[in-house]
Design an enzyme around this catalytic site. Structure first.
Site, PDB file in Angstrom:
ATOM      1  N   GLU A  58      -0.114   5.495  -3.941  1.00  0.00           N
ATOM      2  CA  GLU A  58       0.040   6.626  -5.079  1.00  0.00           C
ATOM      3  C   GLU A  58       1.969   6.302  -4.863  1.00  0.00           C
ATOM      4  O   GLU A  58       1.615   7.206  -6.381  1.00  0.00           O
ATOM      5  CB  GLU A  58      -0.543   7.379  -4.102  1.00  0.00           C
ATOM      6  N   HIS A  59       2.505   6.158  -4.217  1.00  0.00           N
ATOM      7  CA  HIS A  59       4.173   6.426  -4.584  1.00  0.00           C
ATOM      8  C   HIS A  59       4.204   5.684  -5.058  1.00  0.00           C
ATOM      9  O   HIS A  59       5.160   5.524  -6.506  1.00  0.00           O
ATOM     10  CB  HIS A  59       5.165   5.870  -3.467  1.00  0.00           C
TER      11      HIS A  59
END
Lengths: 415, 447
Positions: A58-59
């Site tokens: 996600e990051h």
């Protein structure tokens, strides 16, 4: 409201809200921290990946060859964010202007991965600080420890972000394997709420998916989960931290096996009404605990249902975790559940549901959460209307049992 | 700010969708925004008092006891049952701090009857509930019940002691304490544990009477409501305040230190670095839009200098931000870092602050920051709580721009304006919370 499923399997939902300034969109995948063992569809090979990789991914989705996607949203005055949960990962934007451009960036953000040795290494330092921040948050620790106590094998017992050690083993290659498996459109939902023209939004999304060549569904993803035994892993766990007063969370594991759709919704709604009656602020038991000084005014009990696990949890600061656990164990099984209590609770739940539509963020969150559990938001009113005192009582007798209970305590250093 | 609430006049006619209708008379202000945009009706009432060390605790207990019972719903349970009847209306009674003022506030959010089965009139019931709870608390022999007072004293004590549980919040509180050096804005809105211990039911009851009769009262309503009916209900319940009662003017906060360093040690996994600056500009000031731009470019967004340099380039932190307190005119920079990275983080942060002063600001930074603010100001309209908060702040500060005027003002700010406000930005205090045994070597780099 307009809803459709595109040829790629992507589910798209647009909820027009005339007069609302903010347009809010989420692009979410049914992929969370618990999905750490699965079959890669492109190769057919089984793979076990490091803990915390869904969150790491996600990051890293924000990194593109030309820079950070956040800047593209910032150029439009829009804000963006993302979050990873046990079950899902969601990307979002919020804007008052240029919705079509924001939507294009959101699709690009989620559908164009770019992982390199260098950017993966850099992210390890940042996420390490994020994890260390959580380690200092007593509320986060008490929950995390509870999950380890409730579950023996299910990966929901592990922290969503993984550990400092596990994220150090993440490589671009394994990120790509996870991406290919779980970010296929057929595993995802795009939700838009705001003062928008639904057809225009639909057309734009369909066109973009065609352009990206995403025209075929991927089929079912094979996910491996260990069989979770019914008993809890440990009935009582403790940790010492620099806090002023002990912090406690009490959990009841609900052994569900597989759960989805109408069955899940009914279980969730009945359980929520049950906790409202047993331990809501209007219950005699709540008043008693408060007057004895065993709980503070934020104490409440909640039920969480997901497709492969479910549990109730309650807690807060208390001077005496043992006494609180004891009173609850004694009293919860014998609270009288009346039809009036249940009806009042249902009214209260109704208000909560109506209020959901005030906040695009809350609405999107709830829509997504239920969607990936096979539930439609608009089934809620019927499910609530059907709840009876008899069902609530049966639910209590089945669910609130000592054998399914675990207690997690954070104690002050000096105690 | 001039004479505080005495100076709160009629708001001039304004077509900004954020504007409230209403005014203040005899120390009671009623401000409404009638709109059918929301699914709920929000009612918010606050009594304004001056924050002092001596009275902070007794004032903080007043909302806790209002929450415990009113004449018609004399205990917690009957009050909660009433709220459940009102479709799960959310009621909150709390003590808040704005600058050097302590606010006793009661907030009720009721689902709008139009969206409920049978379309009940939740609005009238809500106004009645709020007025009743604030004006007729449950008393026994003329005072708050002794048991309830004892329990709420205990709860308040735990709350004061509990601030240590949230490290980021704790570090911010310590920074403000050090900067304030005894001035009211650094005091806790909950007061001190030793003061709580000394309170009796009579003292709390007397404080309630004093506040409810004399403190300026502001009443806000947002949602599908009839402004005149709300105003009538409020003025029927509440008597005029004594003519000479007003809030003392809120003074600007001068800095008392230059680069003062305070280091605390605790058993923690991450260091919390906090820097406090004086800025000289506050909400109603001409320079405030330029200060907003300054802080936004420095650390308000994910494109800002602090986020890009501390997090993205150096990988030192997960979060790094700058925030302005427009009431006090202070700026606060915060970051969560590795203990050993104190000097490196300080160096990078001070470099960004120096770059701001030197005007090393790109057109892109100006543009992104402006747009970020415009979006967030426009979305104020979507949230009843933000609308009320903004209106209250303007009343307390005796000015400040509504989004309709603030947006063009932000658009006019130039890099020169920003370097001009940068001249007044001065580092007052550095506070670092670190692990046990890690604090002794911590030294500030020379400026």
């Amino acid at each position: 409201m307009v809803r459709t499923t595109l040829p790629s399997g992507l589910r798209v939902v647009v909820m027009p809200r005339p007069g609302q300034r903010r347009t809010y969109a989420t692009f979410a995948t049914y992929y969370g921290s618990i999905d750490s063992h699965f079959r890669v569809p492109t190769t057919g090979a089984d793979l076990e990946v490091p803990d915390g990789i869904a969150h790491f991914l996600e990051h890293k989705m924000f990194a593109k060859p030309e820079g950070d996607v956040m800047d593209q949203f910032a150029a439009l005055g829009a804000s963006t964010n993302a979050y990873t949960e046990y079950l899902t990962t969601s990307y979002l934007f919020s804007t008052t202007d240029r919705v079509a451009e924001c939507l294009a960036i959101l699709m690009d953000l989620v559908q164009r991965p770019h992982f390199t040795e260098e950017n993966v290494h850099k992210e390890q330092g940042i996420i390490e600080q994020e994890l260390r921040m959580y380690l200092d948050m007593p509320g986060d620790r008490v929950h995390s420890n509870l999950m380890r106590a409730l579950y023996q094998k299910h990966p929901v017992r592990l922290d969503i972000g993984g550990s400092v050690a596990s994220i150090r083993t993440i490589t671009p290659d394994v990120l790509y394997r996870c991406y290919e498996t779980f970010y296929h459109p057929s595993n995802m939902l795009l939700f838009v709420v705001g003062d928008v023209d639904p057809q225009a939004i639909m057309d734009q999304i369909a066109e973009a998916q065609r352009e990206k060549g995403l025209t075929e569904s991927q089929g079912e993803i094979v996910r491996y989960l260990p069989d979770e035994p019914a008993p809890v892993a440990e009935p009582w766990v403790e940790q010492v931290m620099p806090v002023s007063l002990p912090l406690v969370t009490i959990g009841y594991k609900d052994p569900v096996g597989r759960l989805a759709g109408a069955e899940l919704l009914t279980r969730e709604v009945v359980s929520d009404v049950m906790w409202g009656v047993l331990l809501g602020k209007a219950s005699p038991l709540w008043s008693r605990l408060y007057e004895e000084g065993l709980i503070n005014d934020r104490f409440g009990a909640h039920y969480t249902a997901a497709t492969t696990y479910a549990y109730s949890s309650m807690g807060g600061e208390t001077p005496d975790p043992e006494r609180l656990a004891e009173v609850l164990a004694e009293e919860l099984p014998r609270v009288a559940i009346t039809a009036e209590d249940v009806e009042r609770q249902k009214k209260s739940q109704w208000g909560g549901f109506a209020t959901l539509f005030n906040s695009p963020g809350d609405l999107a969150y709830q829509y997504n959460a239920w969607h990936f559990r096979g539930v439609d938001l608009f089934q809620f009113s019927d499910a609530l209307a059907r709840v009876s005192a008899k069902e609530v009582e049966a639910r209590r007798d089945e669910h609130v049992q000592l054998a399914h209970r675990a207690v997690s305590v954070i104690r002050p250093e000096s105690a | 700010m001039g004479e505080g609430v005495r100076g709160l006049g009629q708001d001039k006619p304004n077509h900004d969708p954020n504007a409230f209708v209403g005014g203040t008379e005899h120390g009671i202000g009623v401000y409404t925004q009638a709109t059918d945009r929301f699914k709920t009706i929000s009612l918010h009432a606050v009594w304004l008092t001056t924050l002092t060390e001596g009275a902070a605790s007794v004032t903080a207990l007043v909302p806790s006891l209002l929450r415990r019972g009113a004449r018609r719903w004399p205990d917690w349970r009957s009050m909660e049952m009433r709220l459940e009847e009102l479709y799960g209306a959310a009621f909150r009674a709390a003590v808040e701090k704005v600058g050097d003022q302590q606010l006793v506030s009661c907030h009720l959010e009721i689902p709008d009857g139009r969206f409920l089965p049978g379309h009940p009139d939740t609005l009238s019931a809500g106004i009645e509930f709020l007025n009743h709870v604030m004006s007729e608390p449950h008393l026994v022999d003329g005072t708050f019940p002794a048991e309830a007072v004892a329990q709420e004293k205990e709860t308040l004590t735990r709350r004061i002691q509990g601030i240590i549980n949230d490290k980021a919040q704790y570090a911010t509180m310590r920074l403000m304490q050090v900067m304030a050096e005894g001035r009211p804005f650094g005091l806790s809105r909950y007061g001190r544990v030793e003061d709580v211990a000394a309170l009796t039911p009579r003292m709390v009851t007397e404080r309630y009477r004093e506040v409810s009769r004399e403190a300026p009262l502001l009443f806000f309503g947002v949602g599908a409501l009839d402004a005149a009916a709300l105003e009538r209900a409020v003025r029927q319940t509440w008597q005029s305040r004594p003519a000479d009662v007003g809030m003392p003017p809120m003074a600007p906060v001068p800095g008392l230190h230059q680069r003062k360093l305070v280091v605390d040690e605790q058993e923690v996994n991450q260091g919390k670095l906090n820097l406090g600056y004086t800025t000289g500009a506050r909400l109603p000031d001409r320079d405030y839009p330029a200060l907003m731009m300054y802080a936004g470019i420095l650390g308000g967004f994910s494109h800002s200098k602090l986020f890009v340099n501390v997090r993205e380039k150096a990988s030192l932190a997960y979060y790094a931000y700058a925030r302005v307190d427009g009431v006090l005119g202070l700026m606060h920079i915060g970051a969560g870092i590795e203990f050993k990275d104190f000097s490196e983080a300080m160096r990078i942060i001070e470099q960004q602050v120096a770059d701001m002063a030197a005007g090393h600001i790109t057109e892109q930074e100006m543009d992104f920051t402006r747009r970020g603010y415009v979006t967030s100001l426009k979305t104020t309209e979507d949230a009843p709580g933000s609308l009320i908060g903004m209106q209250m702040q303007r009343l307390l500060m005796g000015g400040g721009l509504l989004p309709g005027d603030l947006i063009p003002a932000l658009e006019r700010v130039t890099i020169r304006d920003i370097t001009r406000v940068a001249e007044s930005v001065s580092l007052d205090t550095v506070y670092f919370l670190t692990a046990k045994g890690e604090g002794h070597d911590v030294r500030l780099p020379l400026s």
